[in-house]
Design a protein around this motif. Structure first.
Motif, PDB file in Angstrom:
ATOM      1  N   MET A 300     -29.389 -12.078  -8.343  1.00 25.54           N
ATOM      2  CA  MET A 300     -29.106 -11.423  -7.067  1.00 25.54           C
ATOM      3  C   MET A 300     -29.894 -12.066  -5.939  1.00 25.54           C
ATOM      4  SD  MET A 300     -26.813  -9.259  -7.875  1.00 25.54           S
ATOM      5  CE  MET A 300     -26.666  -8.286  -6.367  1.00 25.54           C
ATOM      6  N   LEU A 301     -31.171 -12.377  -6.169  1.00 20.46           N
ATOM      7  CA  LEU A 301     -31.996 -13.002  -5.146  1.00 20.46           C
ATOM      8  C   LEU A 301     -31.444 -14.374  -4.762  1.00 20.46           C
ATOM      9  CD1 LEU A 301     -34.522 -12.955  -3.364  1.00 20.46           C
ATOM     10  CD2 LEU A 301     -35.815 -13.894  -5.310  1.00 20.46           C
ATOM     11  N   ASN A 302     -31.023 -15.153  -5.748  1.00 20.79           N
ATOM     12  CA  ASN A 302     -30.432 -16.466  -5.451  1.00 20.79           C
ATOM     13  C   ASN A 302     -29.183 -16.319  -4.595  1.00 20.79           C
ATOM     14  OD1 ASN A 302     -32.380 -17.807  -6.918  1.00 20.79           O
ATOM     15  ND2 ASN A 302     -31.177 -17.871  -8.794  1.00 20.79           N
ATOM     16  N   TRP A 303     -28.399 -15.287  -4.882  1.00 20.57           N
ATOM     17  CA  TRP A 303     -27.195 -15.042  -4.070  1.00 20.57           C
ATOM     18  C   TRP A 303     -27.575 -14.667  -2.645  1.00 20.57           C
ATOM     19  CZ3 TRP A 303     -25.097  -9.751  -3.120  1.00 20.57           C
ATOM     20  CH2 TRP A 303     -23.968  -9.791  -2.293  1.00 20.57           C
ATOM     21  N   TYR A 304     -28.517 -13.734  -2.497  1.00 23.96           N
ATOM     22  CA  TYR A 304     -28.940 -13.327  -1.152  1.00 23.96           C
ATOM     23  C   TYR A 304     -29.368 -14.541  -0.331  1.00 23.96           C
ATOM     24  CZ  TYR A 304     -29.514  -8.596  -3.199  1.00 23.96           C
ATOM     25  OH  TYR A 304     -29.330  -7.399  -3.822  1.00 23.96           O
ATOM     26  N   GLU A 305     -30.188 -15.405  -0.944  1.00 20.30           N
ATOM     27  CA  GLU A 305     -30.765 -16.500  -0.188  1.00 20.30           C
ATOM     28  C   GLU A 305     -29.769 -17.626   0.055  1.00 20.30           C
ATOM     29  OE1 GLU A 305     -34.385 -17.306  -2.375  1.00 20.30           O
ATOM     30  OE2 GLU A 305     -35.465 -15.815  -1.164  1.00 20.30           O
ATOM     31  N   SER A 306     -28.848 -17.853  -0.885  1.00 15.81           N
ATOM     32  CA  SER A 306     -27.857 -18.913  -0.684  1.00 15.81           C
ATOM     33  C   SER A 306     -26.782 -18.505   0.310  1.00 15.81           C
ATOM     34  CB  SER A 306     -27.205 -19.285  -2.023  1.00 15.81           C
ATOM     35  OG  SER A 306     -26.459 -18.198  -2.552  1.00 15.81           O
ATOM     36  N   GLU A 307     -26.494 -17.194   0.375  1.00 17.83           N
ATOM     37  CA  GLU A 307     -25.447 -16.717   1.279  1.00 17.83           C
ATOM     38  C   GLU A 307     -26.002 -16.266   2.625  1.00 17.83           C
ATOM     39  OE1 GLU A 307     -22.137 -16.664   0.734  1.00 17.83           O
ATOM     40  OE2 GLU A 307     -22.437 -17.631  -1.224  1.00 17.83           O
ATOM     41  N   GLY A 308     -27.317 -16.282   2.765  1.00 17.27           N
ATOM     42  CA  GLY A 308     -27.901 -15.835   4.023  1.00 17.27           C
ATOM     43  C   GLY A 308     -27.688 -14.360   4.290  1.00 17.27           C
ATOM     44  N   SER A 309     -27.938 -13.530   3.288  1.00 17.07           N
ATOM     45  CA  SER A 309     -27.684 -12.099   3.393  1.00 17.07           C
ATOM     46  C   SER A 309     -28.483 -11.475   4.541  1.00 17.07           C
ATOM     47  CB  SER A 309     -28.036 -11.395   2.084  1.00 17.07           C
ATOM     48  OG  SER A 309     -27.213 -11.850   1.036  1.00 17.07           O
ATOM     49  N   ILE A 310     -27.901 -10.469   5.162  1.00 19.74           N
ATOM     50  CA  ILE A 310     -28.530  -9.806   6.292  1.00 19.74           C
ATOM     51  C   ILE A 310     -28.959  -8.399   5.911  1.00 19.74           C
ATOM     52  CG2 ILE A 310     -27.228 -11.149   7.991  1.00 19.74           C
ATOM     53  CD1 ILE A 310     -25.409  -8.695   8.347  1.00 19.74           C
ATOM     54  N   VAL A 311     -29.843  -7.853   6.717  1.00 19.72           N
ATOM     55  CA  VAL A 311     -30.323  -6.486   6.527  1.00 19.72           C
ATOM     56  C   VAL A 311     -29.351  -5.519   7.197  1.00 19.72           C
ATOM     57  CG1 VAL A 311     -32.157  -4.880   7.195  1.00 19.72           C
ATOM     58  CG2 VAL A 311     -32.736  -7.163   6.338  1.00 19.72           C
ATOM     59  N   ASP A 312     -29.057  -4.411   6.518  1.00 14.97           N
ATOM     60  CA  ASP A 312     -28.227  -3.361   7.102  1.00 14.97           C
ATOM     61  C   ASP A 312     -29.100  -2.573   8.070  1.00 14.97           C
ATOM     62  OD1 ASP A 312     -27.046  -0.808   7.568  1.00 14.97           O
ATOM     63  OD2 ASP A 312     -25.776  -1.061   5.804  1.00 14.97           O
ATOM     64  N   PRO A 313     -28.859  -2.658   9.375  1.00 15.89           N
ATOM     65  CA  PRO A 313     -29.776  -2.026  10.334  1.00 15.89           C
ATOM     66  C   PRO A 313     -29.828  -0.510  10.222  1.00 15.89           C
ATOM     67  CG  PRO A 313     -27.810  -2.849  11.439  1.00 15.89           C
ATOM     68  CD  PRO A 313     -27.770  -3.378  10.047  1.00 15.89           C
ATOM     69  N   GLU A 314     -28.719   0.139   9.888  1.00 20.46           N
ATOM     70  CA  GLU A 314     -28.717   1.595   9.777  1.00 20.46           C
ATOM     71  C   GLU A 314     -29.536   2.059   8.580  1.00 20.46           C
ATOM     72  OE1 GLU A 314     -24.819   3.218   9.847  1.00 20.46           O
ATOM     73  OE2 GLU A 314     -24.336   2.443  11.845  1.00 20.46           O
ATOM     74  N   LYS A 315     -29.381   1.370   7.457  1.00 18.91           N
ATOM     75  CA  LYS A 315     -30.162   1.739   6.275  1.00 18.91           C
ATOM     76  C   LYS A 315     -31.634   1.387   6.456  1.00 18.91           C
ATOM     77  CE  LYS A 315     -26.317   1.575   3.013  1.00 18.91           C
ATOM     78  NZ  LYS A 315     -25.717   0.916   1.839  1.00 18.91           N
ATOM     79  N   GLU A 316     -31.893   0.297   7.150  1.00 18.02           N
ATOM     80  CA  GLU A 316     -33.275  -0.073   7.436  1.00 18.02           C
ATOM     81  C   GLU A 316     -33.942   1.002   8.295  1.00 18.02           C
ATOM     82  OE1 GLU A 316     -36.751  -2.692   7.868  1.00 18.02           O
ATOM     83  OE2 GLU A 316     -35.233  -2.223   6.356  1.00 18.02           O
ATOM     84  N   GLN A 317     -33.232   1.472   9.300  1.00 18.51           N
ATOM     85  CA  GLN A 317     -33.783   2.510  10.171  1.00 18.51           C
ATOM     86  C   GLN A 317     -34.005   3.810   9.405  1.00 18.51           C
ATOM     87  OE1 GLN A 317     -31.239   3.718  13.437  1.00 18.51           O
ATOM     88  NE2 GLN A 317     -32.964   4.453  14.637  1.00 18.51           N
ATOM     89  N   LEU A 318     -33.042   4.166   8.549  1.00 19.04           N
ATOM     90  CA  LEU A 318     -33.176   5.389   7.758  1.00 19.04           C
ATOM     91  C   LEU A 318     -34.361   5.288   6.812  1.00 19.04           C
ATOM     92  CD1 LEU A 318     -32.135   8.140   6.814  1.00 19.04           C
ATOM     93  CD2 LEU A 318     -30.591   6.920   5.235  1.00 19.04           C
ATOM     94  N   GLU A 319     -34.520   4.148   6.154  1.00 17.98           N
ATOM     95  CA  GLU A 319     -35.648   3.990   5.225  1.00 17.98           C
ATOM     96  C   GLU A 319     -36.974   4.038   5.981  1.00 17.98           C
ATOM     97  OE1 GLU A 319     -36.470   1.752   1.041  1.00 17.98           O
ATOM     98  OE2 GLU A 319     -35.045   0.842   2.429  1.00 17.98           O
ATOM     99  N   ASN A 320     -37.011   3.447   7.179  1.00 17.87           N
ATOM    100  CA  ASN A 320     -38.220   3.523   8.002  1.00 17.87           C
ATOM    101  C   ASN A 320     -38.570   4.977   8.331  1.00 17.87           C
ATOM    102  OD1 ASN A 320     -38.648   0.760   8.113  1.00 17.87           O
ATOM    103  ND2 ASN A 320     -37.524   0.503  10.037  1.00 17.87           N
ATOM    104  N   ARG A 321     -37.569   5.740   8.748  1.00 22.03           N
ATOM    105  CA  ARG A 321     -37.805   7.134   9.133  1.00 22.03           C
ATOM    106  C   ARG A 321     -38.303   7.955   7.959  1.00 22.03           C
ATOM    107  NH1 ARG A 321     -32.648   9.642  11.506  1.00 22.03           N
ATOM    108  NH2 ARG A 321     -34.057  11.438  11.646  1.00 22.03           N
ATOM    109  N   LEU A 322     -37.662   7.797   6.815  1.00 20.01           N
ATOM    110  CA  LEU A 322     -38.024   8.607   5.659  1.00 20.01           C
ATOM    111  C   LEU A 322     -39.399   8.236   5.112  1.00 20.01           C
ATOM    112  CD1 LEU A 322     -34.560   8.720   3.866  1.00 20.01           C
ATOM    113  CD2 LEU A 322     -35.729  10.633   4.977  1.00 20.01           C
TER     114      LEU A 322
END
Length: 338
Positions: A300-322
């Motif tokens: 999975m990590l190799n896929w993320y890095e080879s495809e240039g995966s991005i962060v989901d901003p809504e989930k990132e914000q929710l995780e920050n809040r919680l």
């Protein structure tokens, strides 16, 4: 054999296509044609929308297949459409269900197919509809219908998937560990679980093709390595060399924060996810889910890095809040120790 896959481009089904081709089968895929496969030139494509029964029947009415694998039926109506379409035009139907279709709490540990009942609570629609689909199929088994094989995946990760992590945040997990940001875990993170990866699960579907021992049977197909949920984040940390910060919040509170995102934690993930695969190993000799958690997460990590995966901003914000709420609550609790 001549195999039709309804779907064919999803996380699991693309692996099934690849393994069918490797095994020498002729593969036809039916879907809306919105995504292509890396081996597109090796398969025949039928473009259509299965939810439109008339066009679906029109697209395949002159075709017969040795086996039909249905990866895109989610309720009884979907299954009825598939059965009526291929009842006299296929030798076997393999249906993708889900372990979500089991009723909780389980009656066996590790879980065995023939010891369990099907889910009966409409409040969790996905599980209930999958169970309704299975009840329909099982009512028709042995009544002149084509042979049916039901395969129930557990939580399965793979290339192209967007379901890894408690928030199904995927690459967010990696970037939060690297940025020294806490990760959210439900409960205390010690629920036992077997994490499965798509290339292993695909072996079950391919092994069932034309296999008469699997006719009119239902199986789960999972990795049997014993882990707990904390291990998912800890293993990512091991791979990238940074120990993750994990904070724990109860499933019930998480559901209150976001019911649509977290309901599965209460209905599914709060129960042990360890399954006994003796039945499928008996009927599909050689089946083994052998990809370890470390190997799968590296994939999975190799896929993320080879495809240039991005962060989901809504989930990132929710995780920050919680996680911020958790940290603040922890500080307040320290006052009781003073």
């Amino acid at each position: 054999m001549n195999v039709l896959i309804l779907g064919g481009t999803g996380v699991i089904s693309r692996e099934i296509v690849a393994q069918l081709l490797s095994a020498g089968h002729e593969v036809v895929v039916f879907n809306r044609g919105t995504r292509k496969l890396p081996f597109s030139s090796d398969v025949e494509w039928i473009i259509g929308d299965k939810s439109d029964n008339q066009s679906f029947n029109e697209a395949v009415k002159k075709r017969t297949f040795d086996v039909v694998i249905d990866m895109i039926s989610f309720n009884e109506a979907d299954a009825r459409s598939t059965v009526s379409t291929f009842n006299e035009r296929a030798g076997q139907l393999i249906m993708c269900s889900s372990v979500a279709a089991y009723k909780r709490p389980y009656k066996s540990a590790p879980i065995k197919e023939d010891a369990e009942e099907l889910f009966d609570n409409p409040e969790f629609a996905y599980a209930f509809q999958k169970a309704e689909m299975e009840r329909y199929l099982q009512r028709n088994i042995g009544k002149g219908q084509l042979p049916v094989t039901i395969i129930r995946p557990s939580l399965t990760y793979g290339i192209g998937g967007s379901n890894l992590g408690v928030l199904r945040q995927n690459y967010n997990i990696v970037q939060r560990i690297r940025n020294n940001k806490p990760l959210l875990m439900f409960g205390d993170g010690t629920t036992p679980w077997g994490f499965t990866f798509a290339p292993d699960l695909a072996k079950a579907f391919v092994g069932a093709v034309g296999n008469k021992r699997t006719y009119n049977q239902a199986y789960h197909a999972t990795n049997e390595d014993v882990h707990i949920w904390n291990n998912l984040y800890e293993e990512f940390g091991n791979i990238i060399g940074i120990e993750p910060q994990i904070v724990h919040i109860s499933s019930e509170l998480l559901v209150k924060a976001n019911p649509s995102l977290f309901a599965h934690l209460v209905f599914e993930k709060s129960y042990s996810g360890l399954f006994d695969n003796s039945k499928i190993k008996r009927d599909i000799p050689g089946f083994e889910a052998s990809i370890s958690l470390n190997e799968g997460l590296r994939m999975m990590l190799n896929w993320y890095e080879s495809e240039g995966s991005i962060v989901d901003p809504e989930k990132e914000q929710l995780e920050n809040r919680l996680t911020d709420i958790y940290m603040e609550w922890s500080k307040q609790m320290e006052q009781f120790e003073a």
